[in-house]
Design a protein around this motif. Sequence first.
Motif, short mmCIF file in Angstrom:
data_model
loop_
_atom_site.label_atom_id
_atom_site.label_comp_id
_atom_site.label_asym_id
_atom_site.label_seq_id
_atom_site.Cartn_x
_atom_site.Cartn_y
_atom_site.Cartn_z
N GLU A 172 0.79 -1.10 -0.04
CA GLU A 172 0.14 -0.06 -0.02
C GLU A 172 0.88 1.35 0.06
OE1 GLU A 172 -3.85 -0.31 2.03
OE2 GLU A 172 -2.78 -1.97 3.23
N ALA A 173 1.87 1.24 -0.76
CA ALA A 173 2.88 2.28 -0.87
C ALA A 173 2.02 3.54 -1.66
CB ALA A 173 4.06 1.92 -1.82
N VAL A 174 2.55 4.71 -1.28
CA VAL A 174 2.28 6.15 -1.93
C VAL A 174 3.24 6.73 -2.88
CG1 VAL A 174 1.22 8.41 -1.61
CG2 VAL A 174 0.74 6.48 -0.16
N ILE A 175 2.90 7.03 -4.14
CA ILE A 175 3.77 7.30 -5.09
C ILE A 175 3.71 8.63 -5.21
CG2 ILE A 175 4.46 7.18 -7.62
CD1 ILE A 175 3.42 4.05 -7.24
N HIS A 176 4.90 9.53 -5.28
CA HIS A 176 4.85 11.26 -5.38
C HIS A 176 5.36 11.49 -6.70
CE1 HIS A 176 4.79 11.60 -0.69
NE2 HIS A 176 5.36 10.28 -0.77
N VAL A 177 4.53 12.05 -7.45
CA VAL A 177 4.87 12.62 -8.80
C VAL A 177 4.77 14.27 -8.81
CG1 VAL A 177 4.06 10.69 -9.60
CG2 VAL A 177 2.30 12.69 -9.62
N GLU A 178 5.67 14.96 -9.52
CA GLU A 178 5.86 16.34 -9.53
C GLU A 178 5.55 16.79 -11.01
OE1 GLU A 178 8.91 18.28 -7.49
OE2 GLU A 178 8.68 16.66 -6.15
N TRP A 182 9.47 10.33 -5.43
CA TRP A 182 9.58 9.42 -4.29
C TRP A 182 8.43 8.39 -4.33
CZ3 TRP A 182 14.07 10.56 -1.62
CH2 TRP A 182 14.58 11.93 -2.02
N VAL A 183 9.13 7.54 -3.20
CA VAL A 183 7.64 6.51 -2.87
C VAL A 183 8.06 6.36 -1.37
CG1 VAL A 183 7.03 4.27 -3.36
CG2 VAL A 183 8.20 5.26 -5.20
N THR A 184 6.63 6.53 -0.95
CA THR A 184 6.50 6.30 0.62
C THR A 184 6.13 4.75 0.91
OG1 THR A 184 5.88 8.33 0.92
CG2 THR A 184 5.58 7.27 2.80
N ILE A 238 -0.15 9.52 -5.60
CA ILE A 238 -0.88 8.57 -6.09
C ILE A 238 -0.90 7.06 -5.26
CG2 ILE A 238 -1.61 7.31 -8.21
CD1 ILE A 238 -0.02 9.53 -9.84
N ARG A 239 -1.70 6.59 -4.99
CA ARG A 239 -1.79 5.40 -4.10
C ARG A 239 -1.31 4.16 -5.32
NH1 ARG A 239 -6.97 3.14 -1.76
NH2 ARG A 239 -7.62 3.19 -3.93
N ALA A 240 -0.66 3.25 -4.94
CA ALA A 240 -0.22 2.25 -5.88
C ALA A 240 -1.16 1.46 -6.47
CB ALA A 240 0.76 1.23 -4.84
N GLU A 241 -2.29 1.51 -5.76
CA GLU A 241 -3.64 0.88 -6.36
C GLU A 241 -4.16 1.83 -7.56
OE1 GLU A 241 -5.62 -0.96 -2.36
OE2 GLU A 241 -6.53 -1.40 -4.47
N ASP A 242 -3.89 3.03 -7.53
CA ASP A 242 -4.44 3.94 -8.75
C ASP A 242 -3.20 4.22 -9.60
OD1 ASP A 242 -6.70 3.86 -7.43
OD2 ASP A 242 -6.13 5.43 -6.18
N PHE A 243 -2.27 3.76 -9.50
CA PHE A 243 -0.88 4.38 -10.30
C PHE A 243 -1.06 3.48 -11.69
CE2 PHE A 243 3.56 4.39 -11.63
CZ PHE A 243 3.76 5.76 -11.42
N VAL A 244 -1.05 2.35 -11.80
CA VAL A 244 -1.10 1.63 -13.12
C VAL A 244 -2.37 1.37 -13.82
CG1 VAL A 244 -0.43 -0.44 -14.26
CG2 VAL A 244 0.60 0.04 -12.15
N GLU A 245 -2.45 1.96 -15.08
CA GLU A 245 -3.84 1.98 -15.71
C GLU A 245 -3.83 0.70 -16.57
OE1 GLU A 245 -5.21 5.93 -17.02
OE2 GLU A 245 -5.06 4.94 -19.08
N SER A 246 -2.83 0.35 -17.25
CA SER A 246 -3.04 -0.83 -18.13
C SER A 246 -1.54 -1.20 -18.55
CB SER A 246 -3.74 -0.61 -19.30
OG SER A 246 -4.06 -1.82 -20.16
N ILE A 247 -1.34 -2.18 -19.29
CA ILE A 247 -0.09 -2.69 -19.54
C ILE A 247 0.79 -1.33 -20.13
CG2 ILE A 247 -1.00 -3.48 -21.84
CD1 ILE A 247 1.08 -5.69 -21.66
N PHE A 248 2.13 -1.21 -19.64
CA PHE A 248 2.89 -0.31 -19.56
C PHE A 248 2.27 1.12 -19.55
CE2 PHE A 248 4.79 -3.71 -22.51
CZ PHE A 248 5.63 -4.22 -21.70
N THR A 249 1.44 1.34 -19.07
CA THR A 249 0.48 2.63 -19.01
C THR A 249 0.27 2.96 -17.54
OG1 THR A 249 -0.60 2.12 -20.98
CG2 THR A 249 -1.24 3.98 -19.87
N THR A 250 0.79 4.09 -17.08
CA THR A 250 0.61 4.64 -15.76
C THR A 250 -0.56 5.71 -15.73
OG1 THR A 250 1.96 6.51 -15.46
CG2 THR A 250 2.80 4.09 -14.97
N THR A 251 -0.87 6.33 -14.43
CA THR A 251 -1.93 7.43 -14.60
C THR A 251 -1.04 8.76 -14.52
OG1 THR A 251 -2.13 6.98 -11.99
CG2 THR A 251 -3.76 6.16 -13.45
N MET A 252 0.09 8.66 -14.55
CA MET A 252 0.97 9.94 -14.71
C MET A 252 0.78 10.69 -15.75
SD MET A 252 4.74 9.43 -12.99
CE MET A 252 5.13 8.15 -14.11
N GLN A 253 0.72 11.95 -15.91
CA GLN A 253 0.78 12.91 -17.01
C GLN A 253 2.06 12.98 -17.69
OE1 GLN A 253 -2.27 14.02 -18.08
NE2 GLN A 253 -3.19 12.56 -16.46
#
Lengths: 176, 297
Positions: free
Chosen positions: B138-144, B175-177, B153-168
């Motif tokens: 249940e890590a938390v991913i920090h993006v800037e 950082w990752v907590t 972004i919670r790790a659960e919400d970070f990956v959208e699909s294969i090779f695709t994340t929810t980052m812009q």
Amino acid sequence: MTVEDAFSPLAQRVPLATTVNGRPVTLAVPARLTLADLLRDELHLTGTHLGCEHGVCGACTVLVDGRSVRSCLLFAVQVEGRSVVTVEGLQDHPTTGRIKCAMARHHGLQCGFCTPGMLVTATELIDRHPPEKPLDEACVRETMSGNICRCTGYQGIVRAVLEAAADPATGTTHEG
Amino acid sequence: MKPAPFAYLRARSVAEALEMLGASAHRDADAHTKVLAGGQSLLTLMNLRLARPDQLVDIGGLMELSRTFEDTDSVVLGALVRHRTLETDPKLGKRLPLVAAAAGQIGHVAIRNRGTLGGSLSHADPAAELPLAMLVHEAVIHVESATSGRRTIRAEDFVESIFTTTMQADELLTWVTVPSARPGQGWGFVEFAPRIGDYAQAGAACLVTVAPDGSVAAIRAGLLAAADRPLVVSEPGDEVSGIPTHETWERLAAHWTRNLEPLTDDPDHTRHLCRAALSQALADAYRRARTDQEEAA
């Protein structure tokens, strides 16, 4: 050269200052040049071999800041300010010398294509292994699994690494 | 086996990297900019010309992102922390043994010496080890981003699909907590690959919390290579009553893999491997938790 050419990625040459086998190297390289091609084509250090060129075979393994890396999976521009050591740079390294002698004794090479990568990987393994814990065969096999040999079937290589790790006293004077 | 030409930008600070990413996203939405960290997946794809980015922003020299911080209940890991560090650093291994085990399964030593945590998460390969470990933790991913600032972004919400994340496109993972292992918690990580260092065909990771009496208080378990992203498969409602046995783990693993639809040539085989990996990981985690409790007693 037109303005467009000057800004084309093909024309872009990036200044690079690095150290290879202890010697400073300063030159301008295409951004897409891999470290392996810099070493072989520009610096003529052809001990580093290229097999698969996509990170699978391990023949191109070199040390960057003392750690083994695939030189085909690194752009030359990424070693700016770092220290690169190739198999040529390990010529007088005692650990590598022990491995080479052990390889000769145990028939650890046949065509020799994979050998430079094997030597670099095994040198890092032995040098960085905690001295209080002797290297066992499973650990040697796991570490060396990143280097593919298509000739000897690994038995001799594994035996050689284990022997070189176990007995520093054997040294380079033992000529089998 | 040579990459296609690209424009190369070397960032000297996080702020400069964000500027570079922002400028390229703003200037030309069609131009393809990638962040270069360790490059162990990116260069493979570029050498095979499966990836042909127009521009690379090299963040490999940003030493600030190689740092780690130990908090009371969590560990904060920089995006450039290498797999080999996660695997071998004794302090990190004590706080995050599951992450250490997962990192140790990635490729070979020479790959782990270069590959980075942020790179693995951003690449979002469904068969990758660290995205699964972060999900189970249940890590938390920090993006800037230079324009929209920081977000988590919670790790659960970070990956959208294969090779695709929810980052812009203009965002950088910094950082990752990761919540650290708690007393009474055991970990399990089991992966099957055709040979050492190869891509996983199936794998499972879990954290099992065990009460002092030996009963199971909580389970969080997930799978890799079982879908288009790492999956959490444990269901909080499925309590384990009493002291678990081998059959308990077999039953849970079968239950939690029953609806999997792996994107492989042989889904039945993959499902079978997932079930076996999960059952083994759960048993390992419980055994480790009990061993720790006995040693502490």
